[in-house]
Design a protein around this motif. Structure first.
Motif, short mmCIF file in Angstrom:
data_model
loop_
_atom_site.label_atom_id
_atom_site.label_comp_id
_atom_site.label_asym_id
_atom_site.label_seq_id
_atom_site.Cartn_x
_atom_site.Cartn_y
_atom_site.Cartn_z
N GLY A 453 6.27 12.10 -13.54
CA GLY A 453 4.81 12.32 -13.17
C GLY A 453 4.31 12.06 -11.70
N ARG A 454 3.18 12.59 -11.12
CA ARG A 454 2.88 12.39 -9.57
C ARG A 454 2.44 10.70 -9.43
NH1 ARG A 454 0.09 15.78 -5.90
NH2 ARG A 454 0.16 17.39 -7.74
N GLU A 455 1.85 10.18 -10.26
CA GLU A 455 1.07 8.70 -10.06
C GLU A 455 2.40 7.97 -10.18
OE1 GLU A 455 -1.76 5.48 -11.88
OE2 GLU A 455 -2.04 7.61 -12.63
N ARG A 456 3.29 7.70 -11.27
CA ARG A 456 4.33 6.76 -11.08
C ARG A 456 5.54 6.92 -10.09
NH1 ARG A 456 6.30 6.88 -17.20
NH2 ARG A 456 7.35 4.98 -16.63
N THR A 457 5.46 8.28 -9.84
CA THR A 457 6.58 8.59 -8.98
C THR A 457 6.03 8.00 -7.36
OG1 THR A 457 7.20 10.48 -9.87
CG2 THR A 457 7.79 10.36 -7.31
N LEU A 458 4.93 8.16 -7.08
CA LEU A 458 4.21 7.66 -5.95
C LEU A 458 4.21 6.27 -5.82
CD1 LEU A 458 1.65 10.62 -4.97
CD2 LEU A 458 3.89 10.37 -4.13
N THR A 459 3.93 5.58 -6.94
CA THR A 459 3.54 4.22 -6.82
C THR A 459 5.02 3.44 -6.67
OG1 THR A 459 1.92 4.26 -8.65
CG2 THR A 459 3.10 2.24 -8.58
N ARG A 460 6.10 4.17 -7.10
CA ARG A 460 7.36 3.54 -6.88
C ARG A 460 8.07 3.59 -5.55
NH1 ARG A 460 10.66 4.53 -12.78
NH2 ARG A 460 9.21 3.65 -14.05
N MET A 461 7.66 4.84 -4.97
CA MET A 461 8.03 5.06 -3.53
C MET A 461 7.23 4.15 -2.76
SD MET A 461 8.29 9.16 -3.68
CE MET A 461 8.91 9.45 -1.98
N ARG A 462 6.06 4.02 -3.05
CA ARG A 462 5.26 2.95 -2.25
C ARG A 462 5.69 1.59 -2.39
NH1 ARG A 462 0.49 5.96 -4.39
NH2 ARG A 462 0.13 7.43 -3.19
N ALA A 463 6.10 1.39 -3.52
CA ALA A 463 6.60 -0.26 -3.60
C ALA A 463 7.90 -0.28 -2.89
CB ALA A 463 6.69 -0.48 -4.98
N ALA A 464 8.86 0.69 -2.98
CA ALA A 464 10.00 0.56 -2.24
C ALA A 464 9.86 0.57 -0.93
CB ALA A 464 10.98 1.72 -2.61
N ARG A 465 8.96 1.34 -0.11
CA ARG A 465 8.67 1.06 1.03
C ARG A 465 8.14 -0.08 1.57
NH1 ARG A 465 8.16 0.07 5.28
NH2 ARG A 465 7.32 1.14 7.27
N LEU A 466 7.41 -0.91 0.77
CA LEU A 466 7.03 -2.25 0.95
C LEU A 466 8.10 -3.09 1.27
CD1 LEU A 466 3.66 -2.70 -1.19
CD2 LEU A 466 3.85 -2.08 1.46
N ARG A 467 9.13 -3.05 0.58
CA ARG A 467 10.56 -3.80 0.64
C ARG A 467 11.22 -3.69 1.92
NH1 ARG A 467 14.47 -4.09 -4.28
NH2 ARG A 467 15.46 -5.45 -2.72
N LEU A 468 10.79 -2.63 2.61
CA LEU A 468 11.62 -2.15 3.84
C LEU A 468 10.86 -2.72 4.99
CD1 LEU A 468 12.63 1.44 3.30
CD2 LEU A 468 14.36 -0.66 3.01
N PRO A 469 11.53 -3.01 6.07
CA PRO A 469 10.95 -3.65 7.36
C PRO A 469 9.95 -2.47 8.26
CG PRO A 469 13.24 -3.67 7.79
CD PRO A 469 13.05 -3.46 6.13
#
Length: 469
Positions: A453-469
């Motif tokens: 689903g859209r919401e869970r996919t985007l939430t995980r991608m944003r969380a991954a992005r926050l781990r990156l510099p």
């Protein structure tokens, strides 16, 4: 004459795959001959036996298709102890056995060798029964014992090379050799189909049959099962427990099929065949006497073929114990209320083509049922390199703008994001896959994102992005 075969395991541990092979061969032979399959539990070693091991044998036989109620028994060897002792007495009274109180040290002192077998010292001394007096069978001094074997021809043993072996211990309890013979006589066993490891004992047992005045059964010694180093499969060294394969997610049909190929093959250039073909074509006399290699990799391949052949609804049902934590070695990483049956049904056809054992379903679909994915840190380090942050930012923005959240739209959108950066789809989707599923491999990505689903996919991608510099 009604053919009667028996399978006689000891309840001293997990059910060995070699034993399962022997059980199936006995089962099929009895069915082909219109005979009877007898289950006998050889439980006289009280120190090593446990009731749960007996139940494990019955459950394992159920699993491979030898169901309770379809065979005679189970009988228990311990219940026949009176017959064992009576047979020992008959052999003594007829002069076919004699008592001996020699220790191993006594024999070594007389012979001067620790490797020398028993020297027959008490054969004619007339020692009677008493504490510490073992009963030995009086082996013929001359001639040979010929074992007529359906698989091995006629192995011949010189009687003079067979020592006067013990048939009852110093406390009067009969040993396995005698108990086994008496049980087979009592149960009217006509054919003994068992592993090659028992062949050295067979001339001794045949001599006992003759001495007790009963015609010996037809023998068939199937080949020993070995590992990749051509060593006999060992519980201490190898993965041999049938229950372990069952709990890992091997299908009973695949296991049955593979076990029957250990020393035999159906007609034609084929190995994976319906069970009905095996039942029709199996012939004991066609079993190859050479050691049979138990190849776990080949078994995995077999199992994968069987899994892929299941109708999807049957595959979904077969996966349930691992998805729900019922009857498996470990529960899944999600809570029962997190499991979504509809989501699993949507990805089941994709998973079915990618797993070789049913337990592999859990790491393939866990990302669907967890609040956040279980990140494989090695996969993260390998995948999230320079440029991954920019790629995730662009992918999130592109996915947010999608009107239709379906696999084809997701794929074409991410392809465009990668093309703008000179990347092929494989390189482009790798950071997205790790961000969303936690792994570098798994189910087809875009179909997975559609179900997630859209919401869970985007939430995980944003969380991954926050781990990156």
């Amino acid at each position: 004459m009604t053919v009667r075969v028996r399978f006689a395991p000891s309840p001293t541990g997990m059910f060995h795959v070699g034993g399962a092979r022997s059980a199936l061969q006995n089962w099929i032979y009895a069915k082909q001959q219109g005979g009877v399959f007898v289950l006998r539990i050889e439980d006289t070693d009280a120190a090593r036996n446990k009731p749960e091991w007996t139940e494990g044998i019955l459950s394992a036989l159920d699993w491979i298709g030898i169901s309770r109620g379809s065979y005679e028994g189970p009988y228990f060897q311990s219940a026949n102890a009176g017959e064992h002792r009576a047979a020992a007495t008959r052999l003594y009274e007829s002069g076919r056995a004699y008592y001996c109180d020699c220790t191993r040290e006594d024999v070594q002192a007389r012979t001067g060798s620790q490797y020398q077998g028993y020297d027959g010292y008490h054969r004619d001394l007339g020692l009677g029964p008493g504490p510490g007096h073992a009963l030995r069978f009086r082996t013929p001094d001359e001639g040979t014992t010929v074992v007529v074997d359906l698989i091995r021809g006629e192995p011949t043993f010189e009687n003079k090379l067979i020592e006067d072996f013990v048939i009852a211990r110093g406390d009067g309890s009969p040993v396995f050799l005698l108990a086994n013979v008496v049980d087979d006589m009592t149960m009217g066993i006509t054919h003994v189909i068992r592993a090659e490891e028992h062949l050295p004992n067979t001339p001794k047992q045949q001599l006992l049959w003759d001495a007790l005045g009963v015609k010996p059964p037809v023998w068939a010694h199937v080949p020993v099962v070995v590992n990749e180093k051509r060593q006999k499969l060992s519980k201490r060294r190898d993965k041999v427990a049938l229950e372990a394969y069952r709990d890992e997610g091997y299908l009973a049909g695949a296991m049955r099929n593979y076990l029957m190929l250990l020393g035999w093959a159906p007609s034609g250039d084929r190995e994976i065949v319906p069970w009905s073909v095996i039942e029709d074509e199996f012939r004991l006399e066609e079993v190859n006497p050479s050691p049979a290699f138990f190849d776990e990799k080949k078994l995995r391949a077999f199992n994968g073929e069987y899994i892929r052949a299941l109708p999807v609804p049957e595959f979904i049902d077969a996966c349930q114990p691992w998805l729900t934590g019922t009857g498996t070695l470990a529960p899944p990483p999600w809570q029962p209320e997190e499991f979504d049956a509809d989501a699993f049904a949507a990805v089941a056809p994709l998973a079915q083509t990618r797993i070789a054992v049913l337990s592999e379903i859990v790491p393939n679909v866990d990302f669907l049922f967890l609040a956040s994915p279980l990140i494989d840190e090695a996969a993260w380090t390998k995948t999230m390199k320079d440029g991954s942050a920019d790629l995730l930012d662009a992918a999130v923005a592109a996915f947010e703008a999608l009107e239709s959240w379906d696999a084809e739209s997701l794929k074409s959108t991410l392809e465009a994001v990668g093309a703008e950066r000179g990347l092929k789809l494989g390189k482009t989707q790798a950071p997205v896959r790790v961000a969303v599923t936690g792994r570098t491999v798994g189910l087809p990505l875009f179909e997975s994102l559609e179900v997630l689903g859209r919401e869970r996919t985007l939430t995980r991608m944003r969380a991954a992005r926050l781990r990156l510099p």
